[in-house]
Write an enzyme that holds these catalytic residues in place. Structure first.
Site, PDB file in Angstrom:
ATOM      1  N   TYR A   1      -2.335  -1.025  10.121  1.00 61.92           N
ATOM      2  CA  TYR A   1      -2.401  -1.307   8.676  1.00 61.92           C
ATOM      3  C   TYR A   1      -1.089  -0.876   8.009  1.00 61.92           C
ATOM      4  O   TYR A   1      -0.455  -1.659   7.287  1.00 61.92           O
ATOM      5  CB  TYR A   1      -3.598  -0.581   8.059  1.00 61.92           C
ATOM      6  CG  TYR A   1      -3.757  -0.801   6.575  1.00 61.92           C
ATOM      7  CD1 TYR A   1      -4.437  -1.919   6.089  1.00 61.92           C
ATOM      8  CD2 TYR A   1      -3.226   0.092   5.646  1.00 61.92           C
ATOM      9  CE1 TYR A   1      -4.581  -2.127   4.718  1.00 61.92           C
ATOM     10  CE2 TYR A   1      -3.370  -0.107   4.284  1.00 61.92           C
ATOM     11  CZ  TYR A   1      -4.045  -1.214   3.822  1.00 61.92           C
ATOM     12  OH  TYR A   1      -4.181  -1.415   2.469  1.00 61.92           O
TER      13      TYR A   1
ATOM     14  N   SER B   1       0.879  -1.176   0.000  1.00 59.16           N
ATOM     15  CA  SER B   1       0.000   0.000   0.000  1.00 59.16           C
ATOM     16  C   SER B   1       0.910   1.217   0.000  1.00 59.16           C
ATOM     17  O   SER B   1       2.084   1.124   0.373  1.00 59.16           O
ATOM     18  CB  SER B   1      -0.848  -0.027   1.271  1.00 59.16           C
ATOM     19  OG  SER B   1      -1.410   1.244   1.511  1.00 59.16           O
TER      20      SER B   1
HETATM   21  P1  NDP Z   1     -11.583  -5.834   0.270  1.00 59.25           P
HETATM   22  O1  NDP Z   1     -11.921  -5.479   1.674  1.00 59.25           O
HETATM   23  O2  NDP Z   1     -12.545  -5.553  -0.822  1.00 59.25           O
HETATM   24  O3  NDP Z   1     -11.203  -7.365   0.182  1.00 59.25           O
HETATM   25  C1  NDP Z   1     -10.348  -7.934   1.137  1.00 59.25           C
HETATM   26  C2  NDP Z   1     -10.352  -9.426   0.982  1.00 59.25           C
HETATM   27  O4  NDP Z   1      -9.593  -9.982   2.068  1.00 59.25           O
HETATM   28  C3  NDP Z   1     -11.764 -10.006   1.080  1.00 59.25           C
HETATM   29  O5  NDP Z   1     -11.904 -11.062   0.165  1.00 59.25           O
HETATM   30  C4  NDP Z   1     -11.798 -10.519   2.510  1.00 59.25           C
HETATM   31  O6  NDP Z   1     -12.685 -11.584   2.718  1.00 59.25           O
HETATM   32  C5  NDP Z   1     -10.361 -10.972   2.710  1.00 59.25           C
HETATM   33  N1  NDP Z   1     -10.066 -11.079   4.125  1.00 59.25           N
HETATM   34  C6  NDP Z   1     -10.180 -10.127   5.067  1.00 59.25           C
HETATM   35  N2  NDP Z   1      -9.889 -10.629   6.274  1.00 59.25           N
HETATM   36  C7  NDP Z   1      -9.576 -11.946   6.079  1.00 59.25           C
HETATM   37  C8  NDP Z   1      -9.212 -12.999   6.944  1.00 59.25           C
HETATM   38  N3  NDP Z   1      -9.159 -12.835   8.264  1.00 59.25           N
HETATM   39  N4  NDP Z   1      -8.960 -14.227   6.413  1.00 59.25           N
HETATM   40  C9  NDP Z   1      -9.075 -14.436   5.085  1.00 59.25           C
HETATM   41  N5  NDP Z   1      -9.431 -13.468   4.212  1.00 59.25           N
HETATM   42  C10 NDP Z   1      -9.688 -12.241   4.705  1.00 59.25           C
HETATM   43  O7  NDP Z   1     -10.182  -5.113   0.019  1.00 59.25           O
HETATM   44  P2  NDP Z   1      -9.395  -4.746  -1.321  1.00 59.25           P
HETATM   45  O8  NDP Z   1      -9.785  -5.661  -2.408  1.00 59.25           O
HETATM   46  O9  NDP Z   1      -9.456  -3.304  -1.481  1.00 59.25           O
HETATM   47  O10 NDP Z   1      -7.903  -5.079  -0.835  1.00 59.25           O
HETATM   48  C11 NDP Z   1      -7.103  -6.114  -1.355  1.00 59.25           C
HETATM   49  C12 NDP Z   1      -5.674  -5.843  -0.951  1.00 59.25           C
HETATM   50  O11 NDP Z   1      -5.228  -4.621  -1.535  1.00 59.25           O
HETATM   51  C13 NDP Z   1      -5.467  -5.686   0.552  1.00 59.25           C
HETATM   52  O12 NDP Z   1      -4.269  -6.301   0.934  1.00 59.25           O
HETATM   53  C14 NDP Z   1      -5.386  -4.182   0.732  1.00 59.25           C
HETATM   54  O13 NDP Z   1      -4.636  -3.841   1.869  1.00 59.25           O
HETATM   55  C15 NDP Z   1      -4.693  -3.760  -0.541  1.00 59.25           C
HETATM   56  N6  NDP Z   1      -4.885  -2.386  -0.956  1.00 59.25           N
HETATM   57  C16 NDP Z   1      -6.099  -1.930  -1.400  1.00 59.25           C
HETATM   58  C17 NDP Z   1      -6.247  -0.625  -1.827  1.00 59.25           C
HETATM   59  C18 NDP Z   1      -7.549  -0.088  -2.332  1.00 59.25           C
HETATM   60  O14 NDP Z   1      -7.631   1.116  -2.652  1.00 59.25           O
HETATM   61  N7  NDP Z   1      -8.595  -0.858  -2.436  1.00 59.25           N
HETATM   62  C19 NDP Z   1      -5.108   0.319  -1.821  1.00 59.25           C
HETATM   63  C20 NDP Z   1      -3.880  -0.241  -1.319  1.00 59.25           C
HETATM   64  C21 NDP Z   1      -3.792  -1.550  -0.922  1.00 59.25           C
HETATM   65  P3  NDP Z   1     -14.274 -11.327   2.936  1.00 59.25           P
HETATM   66  O15 NDP Z   1     -14.768 -10.825   1.622  1.00 59.25           O
HETATM   67  O16 NDP Z   1     -14.774 -12.675   3.280  1.00 59.25           O
HETATM   68  O17 NDP Z   1     -14.379 -10.320   4.033  1.00 59.25           O
END
Ligand code: NDP
Length: 254
Positions: A170, A157
């Site tokens: 985070y 990130s």
């Molecule tokens: P979302 O919240 O849309 O998706 C996150 C995913 O992680 C979901 O599928 C969620 O599952 C899963 N997850 C969360 N907690 C757990 C857990 N305890 N065990 C297993 N799976 C888990 O986030 P994004 O798609 O936005 O983020 C994806 C990645 O990109 C992350 O690492 C985030 O930090 C990073 N990121 C995102 C940015 C953005 O602007 N969106 C910017 C910078 C980095 P469930 O759906 O079941 O909750």
């Protein structure tokens, strides 16, 4: 120095014959990555904590005629070393090797002044974003080493590259992820067949982004589908030789 491959045009069969595990594959960027990898020929292992979401992705891949995927339910919060080793055994048995590992699952925690940060939430974020993925990687290394051309991608990130007020656990988890990526990349360099890099998606239209910036117009953001070129490039053979590097999935916003 970071690299961005947003203009990369992936051949349709880029990932043919590759087995790729995507964590957090049920939603947001992970969901788009799983669908995109399958569309380019990969057999995708869908890992996540909400089975219903993973099943929908599974069905979408099958409906599109992609290689039959697999579902691996796992919650990083409660997962044990045994869970990771059981997973590795299953992958070994069912697939024989792993060619790609996208660490994508992530938890935002809360944006709050550090003085008020809840220690339990801090632990939770570190578990999901850092410790769980690290021990999972350890368990999966033998399967990755079996591959002729394996790619491990850690999701970072912008706050994992430059600290920002209120981002607490985070940001710290993402900094540590970058550090671990460098350590592992350096350790595996001599192998020549397993590369390890980090990727910052940049501002992307997902639930997590909405949670972090509730006032932002979603239409002003790129969708997960639009940031896939760099993901594809990193999982495909053209990124071979790139190890221990930082990538951006989209140019920084002005
Ligand atoms: P979302 O919240 O849309 O998706 C996150 C995913 O992680 C979901 O599928 C969620 O599952 C899963 N997850 C969360 N907690 C757990 C857990 N305890 N065990 C297993 N799976 C888990 O986030 P994004 O798609 O936005 O983020 C994806 C990645 O990109 C992350 O690492 C985030 O930090 C990073 N990121 C995102 C940015 C953005 O602007 N969106 C910017 C910078 C980095 P469930 O759906 O079941 O909750």
């Amino acid at each position: 120095m970071t690299t961005c491959k947003i203009d990369y045009q992936a051949p349709a069969d880029l990932l043919q014959g590759r087995n790729i595990l995507v964590t957090g594959a049920g939603d947001g960027i992970g969901r788009a990555a799983a669908l995109t990898f399958a569309r380019h020929g990969a057999t995708v292992i869908l890992l996540g904590r909400t089975i219903a979401k993973l099943e929908k992705v599974y069905d979408a891949i099958e409906a599109a005629g992609g290689p039959q995927p697999a579902i691996f339910p796992l919650n990083f919060e409660g997962a044990t070393l045994k869970d990771y080793h059981d997973m590795a055994e299953t992958i070994d048995r069912e697939f024989g090797r792993l060619d790609g590992l996208l660490h994508n699952a992530g938890l935002l925690g809360r944006l709050t002044p550090f003085e008020q940060y809840n220690p339990e939430l801090w632990e939770q974020v570190m578990q999901v974003n850092l410790n769980g993925p690290i021990w999972m990687t350890q368990a999966l290394l033998p399967a990755l080493k079996y591959s002729a051309d394996a790619s491990i991608v850690f999701t970072s990130s912008s706050v994992g590259r430059r600290g920002r007020a209120y981002w607490g656990a985070y940001a710290v988890s993402k900094f540590a992820t970058e550090g671990f990526m460098e350590v592992l990349a350096d350790e595996l360099e001599h192998l020549g067949n397993v590369r390890v890099n980090s990727l910052n998606p940049g501002a992307t239209r997902t639930q997590m982004r909405k949670q972090a910036y509730p006032g932002e117009l979603p239409e002003s953001l790129r969708t997960p589908e639009e940031i896939m070129p760099t993901y594809l490039w990193l999982m495909g053979p053209e990124s071979r030789g790139h190890n221990g590097e930082q990538f951006d999935a989209q140019p920084p916003r002005s």
